[in-house]
Design an enzyme around this catalytic site. Sequence first.
Site, PDB file in Angstrom:
ATOM      1  N   ASN A   1       1.601  24.784  -8.529  1.00 49.13           N
ATOM      2  CA  ASN A   1       3.027  25.163  -8.423  1.00 49.13           C
ATOM      3  C   ASN A   1       3.939  23.988  -8.790  1.00 49.13           C
ATOM      4  O   ASN A   1       5.153  24.063  -8.623  1.00 49.13           O
ATOM      5  CB  ASN A   1       3.341  25.667  -6.999  1.00 49.13           C
ATOM      6  CG  ASN A   1       3.172  24.551  -5.955  1.00 49.13           C
ATOM      7  OD1 ASN A   1       2.880  23.399  -6.313  1.00 49.13           O
ATOM      8  ND2 ASN A   1       3.359  24.885  -4.705  1.00 49.13           N
TER       9      ASN A   1
ATOM     10  N   ASN B   1       4.054  18.810  -6.596  1.00 45.48           N
ATOM     11  CA  ASN B   1       3.797  17.360  -6.587  1.00 45.48           C
ATOM     12  C   ASN B   1       2.979  16.979  -7.818  1.00 45.48           C
ATOM     13  O   ASN B   1       2.056  16.164  -7.755  1.00 45.48           O
ATOM     14  CB  ASN B   1       3.055  16.957  -5.297  1.00 45.48           C
ATOM     15  CG  ASN B   1       3.154  15.458  -5.040  1.00 45.48           C
ATOM     16  OD1 ASN B   1       4.082  14.794  -5.529  1.00 45.48           O
ATOM     17  ND2 ASN B   1       2.189  14.913  -4.339  1.00 45.48           N
ATOM     18  N   SER B   2       3.301  17.636  -8.944  1.00 42.13           N
ATOM     19  CA  SER B   2       2.576  17.379 -10.203  1.00 42.13           C
ATOM     20  C   SER B   2       3.461  17.836 -11.355  1.00 42.13           C
ATOM     21  O   SER B   2       4.560  18.349 -11.126  1.00 42.13           O
ATOM     22  CB  SER B   2       1.263  18.185 -10.208  1.00 42.13           C
ATOM     23  OG  SER B   2       1.575  19.568 -10.063  1.00 42.13           O
TER      24      SER B   2
ATOM     25  N   LYS C   1       0.188  15.685   0.958  1.00 43.09           N
ATOM     26  CA  LYS C   1      -0.782  14.708   1.454  1.00 43.09           C
ATOM     27  C   LYS C   1      -0.190  13.380   1.937  1.00 43.09           C
ATOM     28  O   LYS C   1      -0.888  12.381   2.054  1.00 43.09           O
ATOM     29  CB  LYS C   1      -1.778  14.416   0.341  1.00 43.09           C
ATOM     30  CG  LYS C   1      -1.156  13.774  -0.872  1.00 43.09           C
ATOM     31  CD  LYS C   1      -2.126  12.858  -1.538  1.00 43.09           C
ATOM     32  CE  LYS C   1      -1.400  11.949  -2.478  1.00 43.09           C
ATOM     33  NZ  LYS C   1      -2.058  10.690  -2.642  1.00 43.09           N
TER      34      LYS C   1
ATOM     35  N   SER D   1      -9.925  15.188   4.883  1.00 42.70           N
ATOM     36  CA  SER D   1      -9.423  13.816   4.866  1.00 42.70           C
ATOM     37  C   SER D   1      -9.952  13.029   6.048  1.00 42.70           C
ATOM     38  O   SER D   1     -10.202  13.587   7.114  1.00 42.70           O
ATOM     39  CB  SER D   1      -7.896  13.871   4.928  1.00 42.70           C
ATOM     40  OG  SER D   1      -7.376  12.626   5.307  1.00 42.70           O
TER      41      SER D   1
ATOM     42  N   TYR E   1      -0.205  15.880   8.881  1.00 39.73           N
ATOM     43  CA  TYR E   1      -1.089  15.988   7.709  1.00 39.73           C
ATOM     44  C   TYR E   1      -2.543  16.039   8.187  1.00 39.73           C
ATOM     45  O   TYR E   1      -3.285  16.970   7.853  1.00 39.73           O
ATOM     46  CB  TYR E   1      -0.891  14.798   6.763  1.00 39.73           C
ATOM     47  CG  TYR E   1      -2.006  14.694   5.749  1.00 39.73           C
ATOM     48  CD1 TYR E   1      -3.023  13.760   5.908  1.00 39.73           C
ATOM     49  CD2 TYR E   1      -2.064  15.566   4.677  1.00 39.73           C
ATOM     50  CE1 TYR E   1      -4.072  13.696   5.011  1.00 39.73           C
ATOM     51  CE2 TYR E   1      -3.110  15.511   3.775  1.00 39.73           C
ATOM     52  CZ  TYR E   1      -4.114  14.566   3.947  1.00 39.73           C
ATOM     53  OH  TYR E   1      -5.163  14.497   3.065  1.00 39.73           O
TER      54      TYR E   1
ATOM     55  N   LYS F   1      -5.408  19.294   8.265  1.00 42.84           N
ATOM     56  CA  LYS F   1      -6.776  19.259   7.720  1.00 42.84           C
ATOM     57  C   LYS F   1      -7.793  19.595   8.812  1.00 42.84           C
ATOM     58  O   LYS F   1      -8.781  20.294   8.574  1.00 42.84           O
ATOM     59  CB  LYS F   1      -7.078  17.879   7.120  1.00 42.84           C
ATOM     60  CG  LYS F   1      -6.255  17.545   5.880  1.00 42.84           C
ATOM     61  CD  LYS F   1      -6.559  18.513   4.741  1.00 42.84           C
ATOM     62  CE  LYS F   1      -5.811  18.174   3.467  1.00 42.84           C
ATOM     63  NZ  LYS F   1      -6.094  19.122   2.384  1.00 42.84           N
TER      64      LYS F   1
ATOM     65  N   ASN G   1       2.467   6.648  -0.931  1.00 42.59           N
ATOM     66  CA  ASN G   1       1.205   5.939  -0.733  1.00 42.59           C
ATOM     67  C   ASN G   1       1.253   4.514  -1.303  1.00 42.59           C
ATOM     68  O   ASN G   1       2.023   4.209  -2.203  1.00 42.59           O
ATOM     69  CB  ASN G   1       0.057   6.722  -1.371  1.00 42.59           C
ATOM     70  CG  ASN G   1      -0.161   8.065  -0.691  1.00 42.59           C
ATOM     71  OD1 ASN G   1      -0.113   9.089  -1.322  1.00 42.59           O
ATOM     72  ND2 ASN G   1      -0.365   8.052   0.613  1.00 42.59           N
TER      73      ASN G   1
ATOM     74  N   ASP H   1       0.689   6.075  11.484  1.00 41.69           N
ATOM     75  CA  ASP H   1      -0.362   5.219  10.922  1.00 41.69           C
ATOM     76  C   ASP H   1      -1.353   4.770  11.994  1.00 41.69           C
ATOM     77  O   ASP H   1      -0.986   4.619  13.158  1.00 41.69           O
ATOM     78  CB  ASP H   1       0.271   3.960  10.299  1.00 41.69           C
ATOM     79  CG  ASP H   1       0.664   4.198   8.847  1.00 41.69           C
ATOM     80  OD1 ASP H   1       0.289   5.245   8.298  1.00 41.69           O
ATOM     81  OD2 ASP H   1       1.347   3.347   8.267  1.00 41.69           O
TER      82      ASP H   1
HETATM   83  C1  WQD Z   1      -2.329   2.967   3.261  1.00 39.41           C
HETATM   84  C2  WQD Z   1      -1.942   1.710   4.030  1.00 39.41           C
HETATM   85  C3  WQD Z   1       0.081   1.952   5.318  1.00 39.41           C
HETATM   86  C4  WQD Z   1       2.710   2.465   1.824  1.00 39.41           C
HETATM   87  C5  WQD Z   1      -3.921   8.350   2.739  1.00 39.41           C
HETATM   88  C6  WQD Z   1      -3.323   9.518   2.039  1.00 39.41           C
HETATM   89  C7  WQD Z   1      -3.754  10.810   2.641  1.00 39.41           C
HETATM   90  C8  WQD Z   1      -5.202  10.806   2.955  1.00 39.41           C
HETATM   91  C9  WQD Z   1      -5.576   9.629   3.809  1.00 39.41           C
HETATM   92  C10 WQD Z   1      -6.640  11.821   1.356  1.00 39.41           C
HETATM   93  C11 WQD Z   1      -1.439   1.987   5.451  1.00 39.41           C
HETATM   94  C12 WQD Z   1       0.263   0.929   4.196  1.00 39.41           C
HETATM   95  C13 WQD Z   1       1.599   2.286   2.632  1.00 39.41           C
HETATM   96  C14 WQD Z   1       3.708   1.460   1.795  1.00 39.41           C
HETATM   97  C15 WQD Z   1       2.429   0.153   3.351  1.00 39.41           C
HETATM   98  N1  WQD Z   1      -5.944  10.766   1.747  1.00 39.41           N
HETATM   99  N2  WQD Z   1       1.474   1.149   3.382  1.00 39.41           N
HETATM  100  N3  WQD Z   1       3.542   0.339   2.561  1.00 39.41           N
HETATM  101  O1  WQD Z   1      -1.604   6.677   5.104  1.00 39.41           O
HETATM  102  O2  WQD Z   1      -3.972   5.814   4.784  1.00 39.41           O
HETATM  103  O3  WQD Z   1      -3.242   8.098   3.929  1.00 39.41           O
HETATM  104  O4  WQD Z   1      -5.271   8.470   3.028  1.00 39.41           O
HETATM  105  O5  WQD Z   1      -6.715  12.864   1.906  1.00 39.41           O
HETATM  106  O6  WQD Z   1      -3.464  11.806   1.685  1.00 39.41           O
HETATM  107  O7  WQD Z   1      -1.918   9.441   2.175  1.00 39.41           O
HETATM  108  O8  WQD Z   1      -2.472   6.008   2.806  1.00 39.41           O
HETATM  109  O9  WQD Z   1      -1.483   4.735   0.984  1.00 39.41           O
HETATM  110  O10 WQD Z   1       0.058   5.905   2.625  1.00 39.41           O
HETATM  111  O11 WQD Z   1      -1.244   3.888   3.369  1.00 39.41           O
HETATM  112  O12 WQD Z   1       2.311  -0.874   4.036  1.00 39.41           O
HETATM  113  O13 WQD Z   1       4.758   1.563   1.084  1.00 39.41           O
HETATM  114  O14 WQD Z   1      -0.854   1.086   3.351  1.00 39.41           O
HETATM  115  O15 WQD Z   1       0.713   1.529   6.513  1.00 39.41           O
HETATM  116  O16 WQD Z   1      -1.868   0.916   6.278  1.00 39.41           O
HETATM  117  P1  WQD Z   1      -2.815   6.595   4.275  1.00 39.41           P
HETATM  118  P2  WQD Z   1      -1.202   5.166   2.378  1.00 39.41           P
END
Ligand code: WQD
Length: 337
Positions: free
Chosen positions: A33, A36-37, A85, A125, A150, A154, A200, A297
């Site tokens: 849809n 997010n793409s 996600k 996830s 999120y 899941k 992310n 987090d």
């Molecule tokens: C990673 C680390 C943040 C952004 C992801 C995906 C989710 C799922 C699980 C697949 C954390 C830190 C992030 C920023 C930061 N994947 N960070 N500054 O939250 O682990 O979740 O993996 O299903 O879809 O979102 O990934 O990349 O958001 O964060 O410091 O601007 O980076 O605190 O420690 P997350 P993330």
Amino acid sequence: MKKIFITGCCGYIGSHTCVELLDAGYEIVGLDNFSNSKPSVLERIKKITGKEIKFYEGDMLDKNLLEKIFNENEINMVMDFAAFKSVGDSVSKPIEYYIDNVSSVLTLLSVMKEHNIKSLIFSSSATVYGTPEFVPITEESKTGGTTNPYGTSKLFVEQILKDLYKSDNDWKICIFRYFNPIGAHQSGLIGEEPNGKPANLMPYISMVATKELEYLSVFGDDYDTKDGTGIRDYIHVVDLARAHIKGAEKLNKEKSGLFIYNLGTGEGYSVLDMIHAFENANHVSVPYKIEARRPGDIAECFADSSKAEKELNWKATLTLEDMCKDAYNFTKNRKEK
Ligand code: WQD
């Protein structure tokens, strides 16, 4: 040849999996849809593989559309990638996340059942483990205690799939618990391209390196980790996509069953590790500022993926340097377009 139905086929993980499936000779029906793409992903998949996907634009919540897709195509398996996600976004938008990540799967499952298609690979996830009781995390680790909608969405779907399998053992279900997918196809044509500001880490770092964004906010340096910043198990999205070929082979071989696998590398890296790895791999600088923790987090999360290695003969092989180089290559490519 029977086709695999891919929901979210233009998304980050969906598009990379389409490339690997097409290269492996599978035929695909896709649905997206574009929440997010982008439609351009379809041409890029064709440019990479030389093959087309039979594509439908629309939403998984649209039962009539799903009926149309199943009526018009001979489908023998579904891979469900369509979901929001972002951990951070889900905290502020729970209703959207539960509608998009749970209700849509219920619609899909009911149409699959009506058409007697009972072979499914589901994108789950590592967030279903909540704050893990120990690391590395195995599939036997306790799930629950999720810290954001999120992860909870899941977890809900995993429970739905377990109940479904209990009600009808004819189903063949593979639940993949992704850790942190990053990087991009080496062509630089497809990658993580969120609509709007990235939520992310890796796409954010990449856009700081290309100077589209000024600096990275590091969400907290007071966690109980080696340098105080969050630790995650980053896995190359192509390694993750390749696991789905193994998952399809597993489901095609089995008569029935519900199988759960962690997909990670077994290595945990902190946010500061990732900044330095990216700078070293790409000879760029990534300015950052330490800021407050992000709600939802957790401190540390990395996988024990030995079950997938043993049962699927799958193991992540691409390195952190590959992930950083491929992510940057895609972001530079995208900017130049
Ligand atoms: C990673 C680390 C943040 C952004 C992801 C995906 C989710 C799922 C699980 C697949 C954390 C830190 C992030 C920023 C930061 N994947 N960070 N500054 O939250 O682990 O979740 O993996 O299903 O879809 O979102 O990934 O990349 O958001 O964060 O410091 O601007 O980076 O605190 O420690 P997350 P993330």
